[in-house]
Scaffold this motif. Structure first.
Motif, PDB file in Angstrom:
ATOM      1  N   PRO A   7       0.325  -0.971  -0.044  1.00  0.00           N
ATOM      2  CA  PRO A   7       0.422  -0.279  -0.173  1.00  0.00           C
ATOM      3  C   PRO A   7       1.112   1.016  -0.009  1.00  0.00           C
ATOM      4  O   PRO A   7       0.525   2.078  -0.388  1.00  0.00           O
ATOM      5  N   ASP A   8       2.084   1.252   0.239  1.00  0.00           N
ATOM      6  CA  ASP A   8       3.134   2.467   0.958  1.00  0.00           C
ATOM      7  C   ASP A   8       3.116   2.674  -0.073  1.00  0.00           C
ATOM      8  O   ASP A   8       3.630   3.962  -1.202  1.00  0.00           O
ATOM      9  N   ARG A   9       3.305   2.116  -1.514  1.00  0.00           N
ATOM     10  CA  ARG A   9       3.601   1.759  -3.370  1.00  0.00           C
ATOM     11  C   ARG A   9       2.272   2.908  -3.320  1.00  0.00           C
ATOM     12  O   ARG A   9       2.884   3.948  -4.414  1.00  0.00           O
ATOM     13  N   GLN A  10       1.719   1.867  -3.343  1.00  0.00           N
ATOM     14  CA  GLN A  10       0.163   3.331  -4.026  1.00  0.00           C
ATOM     15  C   GLN A  10       0.595   4.327  -4.002  1.00  0.00           C
ATOM     16  O   GLN A  10      -0.482   5.426  -4.439  1.00  0.00           O
ATOM     17  N   GLN A  11       0.335   4.583  -2.271  1.00  0.00           N
ATOM     18  CA  GLN A  11       0.224   6.224  -1.553  1.00  0.00           C
ATOM     19  C   GLN A  11       1.354   6.685  -1.935  1.00  0.00           C
ATOM     20  O   GLN A  11       0.835   7.877  -2.361  1.00  0.00           O
ATOM     21  N   LEU A  12       2.203   6.454  -2.140  1.00  0.00           N
ATOM     22  CA  LEU A  12       3.256   7.643  -2.522  1.00  0.00           C
ATOM     23  C   LEU A  12       3.031   7.744  -4.416  1.00  0.00           C
ATOM     24  O   LEU A  12       3.305   9.076  -4.969  1.00  0.00           O
ATOM     25  N   LEU A  13       2.724   6.558  -5.381  1.00  0.00           N
ATOM     26  CA  LEU A  13       2.530   7.137  -6.503  1.00  0.00           C
ATOM     27  C   LEU A  13       1.192   7.694  -6.717  1.00  0.00           C
ATOM     28  O   LEU A  13       1.274   9.185  -7.424  1.00  0.00           O
ATOM     29  N   ALA A  14       0.346   7.439  -5.563  1.00  0.00           N
ATOM     30  CA  ALA A  14      -1.091   8.950  -5.462  1.00  0.00           C
ATOM     31  C   ALA A  14      -0.854  10.039  -5.371  1.00  0.00           C
ATOM     32  O   ALA A  14      -0.882  10.828  -5.861  1.00  0.00           O
TER      33      ALA A  14
ATOM     34  N   LYS B 167     -11.776  15.839 -12.120  1.00  0.00           N
ATOM     35  CA  LYS B 167     -10.566  16.715 -12.578  1.00  0.00           C
ATOM     36  C   LYS B 167      -9.930  17.052 -13.540  1.00  0.00           C
ATOM     37  O   LYS B 167     -10.093  17.821 -13.624  1.00  0.00           O
ATOM     38  N   HIS B 168     -10.478  16.502 -14.551  1.00  0.00           N
ATOM     39  CA  HIS B 168     -10.183  16.168 -15.440  1.00  0.00           C
ATOM     40  C   HIS B 168     -11.319  17.497 -16.661  1.00  0.00           C
ATOM     41  O   HIS B 168     -10.773  18.397 -17.420  1.00  0.00           O
ATOM     42  N   PHE B 169     -12.674  16.744 -16.019  1.00  0.00           N
ATOM     43  CA  PHE B 169     -12.904  17.336 -17.230  1.00  0.00           C
ATOM     44  C   PHE B 169     -14.015  18.629 -16.904  1.00  0.00           C
ATOM     45  O   PHE B 169     -14.695  19.819 -17.329  1.00  0.00           O
ATOM     46  N   GLU B 170     -13.975  19.151 -15.898  1.00  0.00           N
ATOM     47  CA  GLU B 170     -14.203  19.906 -15.562  1.00  0.00           C
ATOM     48  C   GLU B 170     -13.796  20.709 -14.218  1.00  0.00           C
ATOM     49  O   GLU B 170     -14.207  21.559 -13.753  1.00  0.00           O
ATOM     50  N   GLY B 171     -12.134  20.387 -14.291  1.00  0.00           N
ATOM     51  CA  GLY B 171     -11.478  21.392 -13.355  1.00  0.00           C
ATOM     52  C   GLY B 171     -11.230  21.512 -12.772  1.00  0.00           C
ATOM     53  O   GLY B 171     -10.875  22.209 -12.189  1.00  0.00           O
ATOM     54  N   LEU B 172     -11.657  20.581 -11.479  1.00  0.00           N
ATOM     55  CA  LEU B 172     -11.760  20.341 -10.212  1.00  0.00           C
ATOM     56  C   LEU B 172     -10.633  20.301  -9.567  1.00  0.00           C
ATOM     57  O   LEU B 172     -10.190  19.233 -10.101  1.00  0.00           O
ATOM     58  N   THR B 173     -10.189  20.937  -8.204  1.00  0.00           N
ATOM     59  CA  THR B 173      -9.163  21.080  -7.683  1.00  0.00           C
ATOM     60  C   THR B 173      -9.674  19.371  -6.361  1.00  0.00           C
ATOM     61  O   THR B 173     -10.726  19.108  -6.888  1.00  0.00           O
ATOM     62  N   PHE B 174      -8.063  18.724  -6.111  1.00  0.00           N
ATOM     63  CA  PHE B 174      -8.869  17.295  -5.692  1.00  0.00           C
ATOM     64  C   PHE B 174      -9.598  17.997  -4.669  1.00  0.00           C
ATOM     65  O   PHE B 174     -10.696  17.096  -3.495  1.00  0.00           O
ATOM     66  N   ASP B 175      -9.218  18.970  -3.228  1.00  0.00           N
ATOM     67  CA  ASP B 175     -10.358  20.356  -2.444  1.00  0.00           C
ATOM     68  C   ASP B 175     -11.314  19.734  -3.242  1.00  0.00           C
ATOM     69  O   ASP B 175     -12.389  19.481  -1.932  1.00  0.00           O
ATOM     70  N   GLU B 176     -11.123  20.493  -4.314  1.00  0.00           N
ATOM     71  CA  GLU B 176     -13.417  20.775  -4.427  1.00  0.00           C
ATOM     72  C   GLU B 176     -13.966  19.748  -4.453  1.00  0.00           C
ATOM     73  O   GLU B 176     -15.432  19.195  -4.610  1.00  0.00           O
ATOM     74  N   ILE B 177     -13.046  18.797  -5.142  1.00  0.00           N
ATOM     75  CA  ILE B 177     -14.195  17.318  -5.544  1.00  0.00           C
ATOM     76  C   ILE B 177     -14.711  16.870  -3.876  1.00  0.00           C
ATOM     77  O   ILE B 177     -15.339  16.084  -4.067  1.00  0.00           O
ATOM     78  N   GLY B 178     -13.008  16.587  -3.116  1.00  0.00           N
ATOM     79  CA  GLY B 178     -13.769  16.215  -1.907  1.00  0.00           C
ATOM     80  C   GLY B 178     -15.207  16.766  -1.310  1.00  0.00           C
ATOM     81  O   GLY B 178     -15.644  16.159  -0.777  1.00  0.00           O
ATOM     82  N   SER B 184     -12.988  12.480   1.669  1.00  0.00           N
ATOM     83  CA  SER B 184     -11.468  13.370   2.551  1.00  0.00           C
ATOM     84  C   SER B 184     -11.075  13.336   1.390  1.00  0.00           C
ATOM     85  O   SER B 184     -10.699  12.783  -0.035  1.00  0.00           O
ATOM     86  N   PRO B 185     -10.147  14.630   1.053  1.00  0.00           N
ATOM     87  CA  PRO B 185      -8.678  14.753  -0.540  1.00  0.00           C
ATOM     88  C   PRO B 185      -8.752  12.873  -0.316  1.00  0.00           C
ATOM     89  O   PRO B 185      -8.271  12.933  -1.384  1.00  0.00           O
ATOM     90  N   ASN B 186      -7.771  12.520   0.586  1.00  0.00           N
ATOM     91  CA  ASN B 186      -6.773  11.514   0.014  1.00  0.00           C
ATOM     92  C   ASN B 186      -7.495  10.281  -0.427  1.00  0.00           C
ATOM     93  O   ASN B 186      -7.273  10.089  -1.435  1.00  0.00           O
ATOM     94  N   THR B 187      -9.179  10.280   0.230  1.00  0.00           N
ATOM     95  CA  THR B 187      -9.846   9.348  -0.531  1.00  0.00           C
ATOM     96  C   THR B 187     -10.024  10.142  -1.906  1.00  0.00           C
ATOM     97  O   THR B 187     -10.138   9.033  -2.799  1.00  0.00           O
ATOM     98  N   VAL B 188     -10.577  11.327  -2.360  1.00  0.00           N
ATOM     99  CA  VAL B 188      -9.971  11.184  -3.975  1.00  0.00           C
ATOM    100  C   VAL B 188      -9.451  10.943  -4.000  1.00  0.00           C
ATOM    101  O   VAL B 188      -8.996  10.574  -5.747  1.00  0.00           O
ATOM    102  N   LYS B 189      -8.000  11.414  -3.445  1.00  0.00           N
ATOM    103  CA  LYS B 189      -6.048  11.041  -4.479  1.00  0.00           C
ATOM    104  C   LYS B 189      -6.624   9.674  -5.188  1.00  0.00           C
ATOM    105  O   LYS B 189      -5.805   9.040  -5.642  1.00  0.00           O
ATOM    106  N   THR B 190      -6.496   8.760  -3.414  1.00  0.00           N
ATOM    107  CA  THR B 190      -6.976   7.334  -4.176  1.00  0.00           C
ATOM    108  C   THR B 190      -7.826   6.783  -4.835  1.00  0.00           C
ATOM    109  O   THR B 190      -6.958   5.717  -5.769  1.00  0.00           O
ATOM    110  N   ARG B 191      -9.037   7.291  -5.253  1.00  0.00           N
ATOM    111  CA  ARG B 191      -9.559   6.647  -6.149  1.00  0.00           C
ATOM    112  C   ARG B 191      -8.697   7.386  -7.712  1.00  0.00           C
ATOM    113  O   ARG B 191      -8.756   6.635  -8.703  1.00  0.00           O
ATOM    114  N   TYR B 192      -8.335   8.959  -7.716  1.00  0.00           N
ATOM    115  CA  TYR B 192      -7.633   9.100  -8.592  1.00  0.00           C
ATOM    116  C   TYR B 192      -7.081   8.250  -9.155  1.00  0.00           C
ATOM    117  O   TYR B 192      -6.835   7.771 -10.393  1.00  0.00           O
TER     118      TYR B 192
END
Lengths: 234, 210
Positions: A7-14, B167-178, B184-192
């Protein structure tokens, strides 16, 4: 994932993709030393990101170009790039309060097609315009200087053309011509007139000879230079 | 009479509670409007009709950008085809994009198809091809590429696709998407990241022209 970092790798990539961390970050460098494929994967994902963004930005740009024309209102000229001229040349519905007469702004085939399709969904309940304003407006932009052209069919059958210009102190010459015949033999001509005279009316006899696709050409003369602007007539 | 000539019309209130997908609908108001249209509510049909008047302009802009492969009457026919297509596909609208953006994609695809047919029909001269060569193939390739990307997006899980679109088609930031998705922004980034990884598997590297 293939490296035991899990998971660290994924997190780092993210984090890298989202801009929270950078490749020159020492901690990232440590990961890269353990797993050189991380850089390759990051670069591949970044390339994909750029690819998606290219598609998205193209769509946004095209939509924005179309909507810029869509949002136009009479007396609110908006400069648009010349490549949007095709969209600008499509007849635009007049704003509120415009008078309605019999000419067509929207292509009848389009509306018939839409109506036929809509009838499948809501038989008999759908409204489509069958009468449209006779007044329409259009604009052309060349070299960043705009002349907004208007065409108006009057009740007596004459046609009045007006234009507004950002060219200071300009005089104007105008003609209506059939593109199939060429500008050498215009249907009607108006010689260069007084400064700021921005109106020309074709009397009904001549106006009756105007066919769809004929063009209004207005040439603006200012500062020893001339700039032509054209409008496709309905 | 134009709809806008009447007094301002109330916006159709979508039946939000009945919308499927809950938080994964980016444009619930538009989805509500479409549901109302499909339910044959006349006011909704009027609103929808007014909004779809953008179609001929979309086609015109796409045609201009592609180097005008279609003549005026062909572009008009294409706009008509798009309008019919939009009606036929209306039940597939999921609120992932605004109605106009969703409809625009039909314009893009139909124009590409119509342009290909028109070129085959006209058998353009070498000079004509040379004149268009710098524009038309690139424009068609751009539509092909968009089709691939949208197809890959459509195969993603809804929550990941949503993040990618916003993110790409509507130009929102990760915070705005969250904020918009109440995550949470972290969840947004993980999904991204997951979305990107999945799309990479689907799309592979881009085939560049030699």
């Amino acid at each position: 994932m293939n490296d035991g970092i899990g998971p660290d790798r994924q997190q780092l990539l993210a984090d890298l993709l989202c801009g929270d961390r950078r490749l020159d970050d020492p901690a990232v460098g440590a990961y890269l030393a353990k797993d050189p494929s991380l850089r390759v994967e990051f670069e591949e994902l970044s390339a994909l990101e750029a690819r998606i963004e290219a598609v998205a930005s193209r769509e946004r740009e095209l939509l924005s170009a179309a909507l810029a024309v869509e949002d136009r209102r009479p007396n609110e000229p908006k400069l648009v790039p010349a490549e949007r001229a095709d969209a600008a040349s499509i007849p635009h519905r007049a704003g509120r309060g415009s008078k309605v007469s019999g000419s067509k702004v929207w292509g009848p085939k389009l509306w018939l097609g839409l109506a036929a399709a809509a009838a499948v969904v809501v038989a008999g309940s759908l409204w489509w315009p069958d009468a449209v304003p006779s007044h329409r407006d259009d604009q052309r932009v060349l070299s960043g200087q705009a002349v907004v052209l208007h065409e108006e069919v009057l009740r007596d059958g004459s046609r009045r053309f007006t234009w507004e210009s950002t060219l200071r102190g300009a005089t104007f010459e105008a003609m209506v011509y059939d593109p199939a015949v060429g500008q050498g033999k215009p249907l009607a001509e108006r010689e260069a007139g007084l400064e700021n005279q921005t109106e020309w009316t074709l009397e009904p006899g001549l106006a009756g000879q105007v066919r769809t696709g004929f063009r209004l050409r207005v040439v603006a003369f200012a500062g020893g230079r001339e700039k032509p602007f054209e409008l496709s007539l309905q | 009479m134009w709809p806008s000539d009447q007094s301002p019309e109330p916006t159709i209130v979508p039946h939000l509670e009945s919308l499927e997908g809950g938080g994964t609908v980016a444009h619930p108001a538009d989805l509500g409007l479409v549901r109302a249209v499909l339910a044959q509510e006349p006011r909704a049909v009027e609103q929808f009709t007014a909004r779809m008047k953008c179609l001929p302009r979309y086609v015109a802009v796409c045609n201009a950008r592609a180097g005008r492969p279609l003549r005026a009457e062909e572009a008009e026919d294409t706009a008509q085809d798009v309008a019919i297509l939009v009606w036929r596909k209306l039940s597939l609208y999921r609120g992932d994009a605004t109605l106009e953006t969703w409809a625009f994609r039909f314009c893009d695809l139909e124009l590409r198809n119509a342009a290909r047919k028109a070129l085959m029909r006209r058998a353009p001269s070498v000079e004509d091809l040379a004149e268009r060569g710098m524009v038309l193939p690139a424009a068609m390739a751009a539509v092909d590429e968009a089709e691939l990307v949208h197809a890959a997006l459509a195969r993603l899980p809804a929550d990941e696709a949503m993040v990618m679109r916003l993110k790409h088609f509507e130009g929102l930031t990760f915070d705005e998407i969250g904020t918009r998705q109440a995550i949470s922004p972290n969840t947004v980034k993980t999904r991204y990241y997951r979305a990107l990884a999945a799309m990479r598997a689907q799309l592979g590297p881009k085939n560049e022209e030699p």
